[in-house]
Motif scaffolding. Sequence first.
Motif, PDB file in Angstrom:
ATOM      1  N   SER A  19      11.145 -56.426  19.206  1.00 58.03           N
ATOM      2  CA  SER A  19      12.703 -56.828  19.393  1.00 58.03           C
ATOM      3  C   SER A  19      13.484 -55.769  20.193  1.00 58.03           C
ATOM      4  CB  SER A  19      13.248 -57.009  18.027  1.00 58.03           C
ATOM      5  OG  SER A  19      14.538 -56.770  17.984  1.00 58.03           O
ATOM      6  N   THR A  20      14.339 -55.908  20.865  1.00 58.48           N
ATOM      7  CA  THR A  20      14.963 -54.923  21.605  1.00 58.48           C
ATOM      8  C   THR A  20      16.217 -54.796  20.652  1.00 58.48           C
ATOM      9  OG1 THR A  20      16.146 -56.794  22.904  1.00 58.48           O
ATOM     10  CG2 THR A  20      14.353 -55.578  23.838  1.00 58.48           C
ATOM     11  N   ALA A  21      16.384 -55.609  19.697  1.00 53.15           N
ATOM     12  CA  ALA A  21      17.738 -55.236  18.805  1.00 53.15           C
ATOM     13  C   ALA A  21      17.864 -54.218  18.150  1.00 53.15           C
ATOM     14  CB  ALA A  21      17.668 -56.553  17.645  1.00 53.15           C
ATOM     15  N   SER A  22      16.641 -53.629  17.729  1.00 54.81           N
ATOM     16  CA  SER A  22      16.739 -52.316  16.866  1.00 54.81           C
ATOM     17  C   SER A  22      16.829 -51.208  17.918  1.00 54.81           C
ATOM     18  CB  SER A  22      15.449 -51.997  15.956  1.00 54.81           C
ATOM     19  OG  SER A  22      14.268 -52.093  17.043  1.00 54.81           O
ATOM     20  N   CYS A  23      17.063 -49.778  17.454  1.00 55.58           N
ATOM     21  CA  CYS A  23      17.290 -48.668  18.199  1.00 55.58           C
ATOM     22  C   CYS A  23      16.930 -47.503  17.473  1.00 55.58           C
ATOM     23  CB  CYS A  23      18.634 -48.746  18.823  1.00 55.58           C
ATOM     24  SG  CYS A  23      19.954 -48.214  17.777  1.00 55.58           S
ATOM     25  N   ASP A  24      16.613 -46.623  18.103  1.00 54.49           N
ATOM     26  CA  ASP A  24      16.495 -45.139  17.417  1.00 54.49           C
ATOM     27  C   ASP A  24      17.998 -44.373  17.291  1.00 54.49           C
ATOM     28  OD1 ASP A  24      13.372 -44.173  18.839  1.00 54.49           O
ATOM     29  OD2 ASP A  24      13.824 -45.699  17.326  1.00 54.49           O
ATOM     30  N   SER A  25      18.306 -43.763  16.468  1.00 52.32           N
ATOM     31  CA  SER A  25      19.565 -43.065  16.455  1.00 52.32           C
ATOM     32  C   SER A  25      19.777 -41.736  15.451  1.00 52.32           C
ATOM     33  CB  SER A  25      20.767 -44.076  16.193  1.00 52.32           C
ATOM     34  OG  SER A  25      21.974 -43.319  16.104  1.00 52.32           O
ATOM     35  N   ALA A  26      20.264 -40.692  15.932  1.00 54.87           N
ATOM     36  CA  ALA A  26      20.157 -39.608  15.037  1.00 54.87           C
ATOM     37  C   ALA A  26      21.719 -39.265  14.698  1.00 54.87           C
ATOM     38  CB  ALA A  26      19.753 -38.596  15.985  1.00 54.87           C
ATOM     39  N   LEU A  27      22.544 -40.296  14.576  1.00 55.03           N
ATOM     40  CA  LEU A  27      23.889 -39.941  14.273  1.00 55.03           C
ATOM     41  C   LEU A  27      24.329 -40.137  12.771  1.00 55.03           C
ATOM     42  CD1 LEU A  27      25.634 -41.848  17.382  1.00 55.03           C
ATOM     43  CD2 LEU A  27      26.060 -39.707  16.756  1.00 55.03           C
ATOM     44  N   THR A  28      23.737 -41.393  12.232  1.00 54.98           N
ATOM     45  CA  THR A  28      24.222 -41.942  11.006  1.00 54.98           C
ATOM     46  C   THR A  28      22.956 -42.367  10.194  1.00 54.98           C
ATOM     47  OG1 THR A  28      26.515 -42.086  11.398  1.00 54.98           O
ATOM     48  CG2 THR A  28      25.547 -43.483   9.640  1.00 54.98           C
ATOM     49  N   TYR A  29      23.102 -41.970   9.141  1.00 50.44           N
ATOM     50  CA  TYR A  29      22.231 -42.392   8.265  1.00 50.44           C
ATOM     51  C   TYR A  29      22.460 -43.111   7.003  1.00 50.44           C
ATOM     52  CZ  TYR A  29      18.221 -42.684   4.463  1.00 50.44           C
ATOM     53  OH  TYR A  29      17.456 -43.339   3.618  1.00 50.44           O
ATOM     54  N   ILE A  30      22.170 -44.516   6.610  1.00 55.99           N
ATOM     55  CA  ILE A  30      22.674 -45.246   5.451  1.00 55.99           C
ATOM     56  C   ILE A  30      21.466 -45.510   4.449  1.00 55.99           C
ATOM     57  CG2 ILE A  30      23.976 -47.179   4.565  1.00 55.99           C
ATOM     58  CD1 ILE A  30      25.159 -47.558   7.111  1.00 55.99           C
ATOM     59  N   ASP A  31      21.332 -45.317   3.272  1.00 59.91           N
ATOM     60  CA  ASP A  31      20.602 -45.845   2.346  1.00 59.91           C
ATOM     61  C   ASP A  31      21.425 -46.806   1.544  1.00 59.91           C
ATOM     62  OD1 ASP A  31      17.992 -44.623  -0.052  1.00 59.91           O
ATOM     63  OD2 ASP A  31      19.370 -46.590  -0.131  1.00 59.91           O
ATOM     64  N   GLY A  32      21.403 -48.153   1.939  1.00 62.66           N
ATOM     65  CA  GLY A  32      22.188 -49.210   1.220  1.00 62.66           C
ATOM     66  C   GLY A  32      21.958 -49.425  -0.132  1.00 62.66           C
ATOM     67  N   ASP A  33      20.756 -49.089  -0.695  1.00 65.10           N
ATOM     68  CA  ASP A  33      20.354 -49.411  -2.300  1.00 65.10           C
ATOM     69  C   ASP A  33      20.920 -48.080  -2.921  1.00 65.10           C
ATOM     70  OD1 ASP A  33      16.986 -50.517  -1.080  1.00 65.10           O
ATOM     71  OD2 ASP A  33      18.863 -51.662  -1.716  1.00 65.10           O
ATOM     72  N   GLN A  34      21.076 -47.058  -2.380  1.00 63.46           N
ATOM     73  CA  GLN A  34      21.577 -45.740  -2.999  1.00 63.46           C
ATOM     74  C   GLN A  34      22.963 -45.439  -2.802  1.00 63.46           C
ATOM     75  OE1 GLN A  34      19.663 -44.382  -5.171  1.00 63.46           O
ATOM     76  NE2 GLN A  34      17.919 -45.768  -4.919  1.00 63.46           N
TER      77      GLN A  34
END
Length: 392
Positions: free
Chosen positions: A13-28
């Motif tokens: 898929s080309t929809a995902s990407c690498d990024s070093a800007l923001t990290y989210i842990d939705g469960d925590q």
Amino acid sequence: QTGLFTYDPGFTSTASCDSALTYIDGDQGVLLHRGYPIGQLAEHSSYMEVCYLLLNGELPNKAELEDFNRTITRHTMVHEQLSSFYKGFRRDAHPMAVMCGVVGALSAFYHDSTDIADPLHRKISSHRLIAKIPTIAAMAYKYTVGQPFVYPDNKLSYTGNFLKMTFGVPAEEYEVIPAVERAMDRIFILHADHEQNASTSTVRLAGSSGANPFACMAAGIACLWGPAHGGANEAALNMLREIGTPDRIPHYIERAKDKNDPFRLMGFGHRVYKNYDPRATVMQKTVREVFEALKVTDPVFETAMRLEEIALNDPYFIEKKLFPNVDFYSGIILSAIGFPTTMFTVLFALARTVGWVAQWNEMISDPGQKIGRPRQLYTGPTQRDYVPIEQR
Ligand code: SDX
């Protein structure tokens, strides 16, 4: 006859990407910008500092922050001819319609910094966007209330300047209230970036074709406007006002649970957070600070807190993992400061511009980046022959 072509699991898929800007842990319920927790940034940092962090990867030292502030301040004015652009809108136009139009037009005024292959041009247009978006937003507000545009006052902070351009009038001195400036700055920090949300993905997809950054940001603004996304802050306060008193909450909770009712609790739920949105925690605290500073209150805050308490103890919301998000309390603060609900998403777009710009820069600076091309699962008819109209 509809049938599925063989779905090729091999394509990536080309929809995902690498990024070093923001990290989210939705469960925590964790949100980090370049590794720093949002709660610490909201408590100790400034929006300009967070802009520098998102753009450059590190918190600035004193000299770097002063230099960055100077650079941004130098770009706060907009081309004088741009102000005529506003006159083409009806006075009662939604300010987000104005933002889409005016930001999209910026490349007609600043085409000298649209050569995205040149890192210096990318840097100049990034700074121009971050610097001018408060001016453009304040002008959108002034136009809808029929007041004259107020020029930037570069002796003020980024946020203080925005408050003066919005609420100041040429006939009187405008005094920035420090507690309001602090609260506004914190709200900007809370909205700065949020990983690959819908509007950021829109900016990345538009940017991946090589479109100029001004046009890409206009695409992001258009996407943010939707009530499922940035438009939720306006919808949440309208909902809280419609609910009115806490005794009416159970009726709305039942409506929100009814699959046949399109009503959703605005400011609740999230595509990623299945825990409390850490930004909502800070937002709720900020409501109290602004009420105290302005010596105001709003019964809708009590209703919001009671609604949160009931929903968080309701089996449906517990099972679906629905919690307040960034939009649940923000409108109460913005309304107390004096913004009309129609300006709430404009403020979200203003604050998110640095996130869109930083994500766009990260993508466009990657030598291996290609044009985005999400694929699909085809559910239409299999191949068939044309039928002449006489036989249909
Ligand atoms: C933002 O992506 C981002 O990061 C966005 C954002 C950012 O900073 O960029 O965080 C900003 O957009 C925050 C979200 C603002 N929107 C709202 O507050 C609008 C109200 N919320 C809903 O529309 C909804 O929660 C969404 C759109 C945010 C998410 O919808 P999803 O993807 O359907 O959520 P889900 O998969 O977790 O839903 C689980 C279930 C579903 O029911 P079932 O299909 O399982 O039967 O919960 C239901 C949903 O229908 N549900 C709700 C609900 N949100 C989800 N039911 C009632 N009220 C709600 N608010």
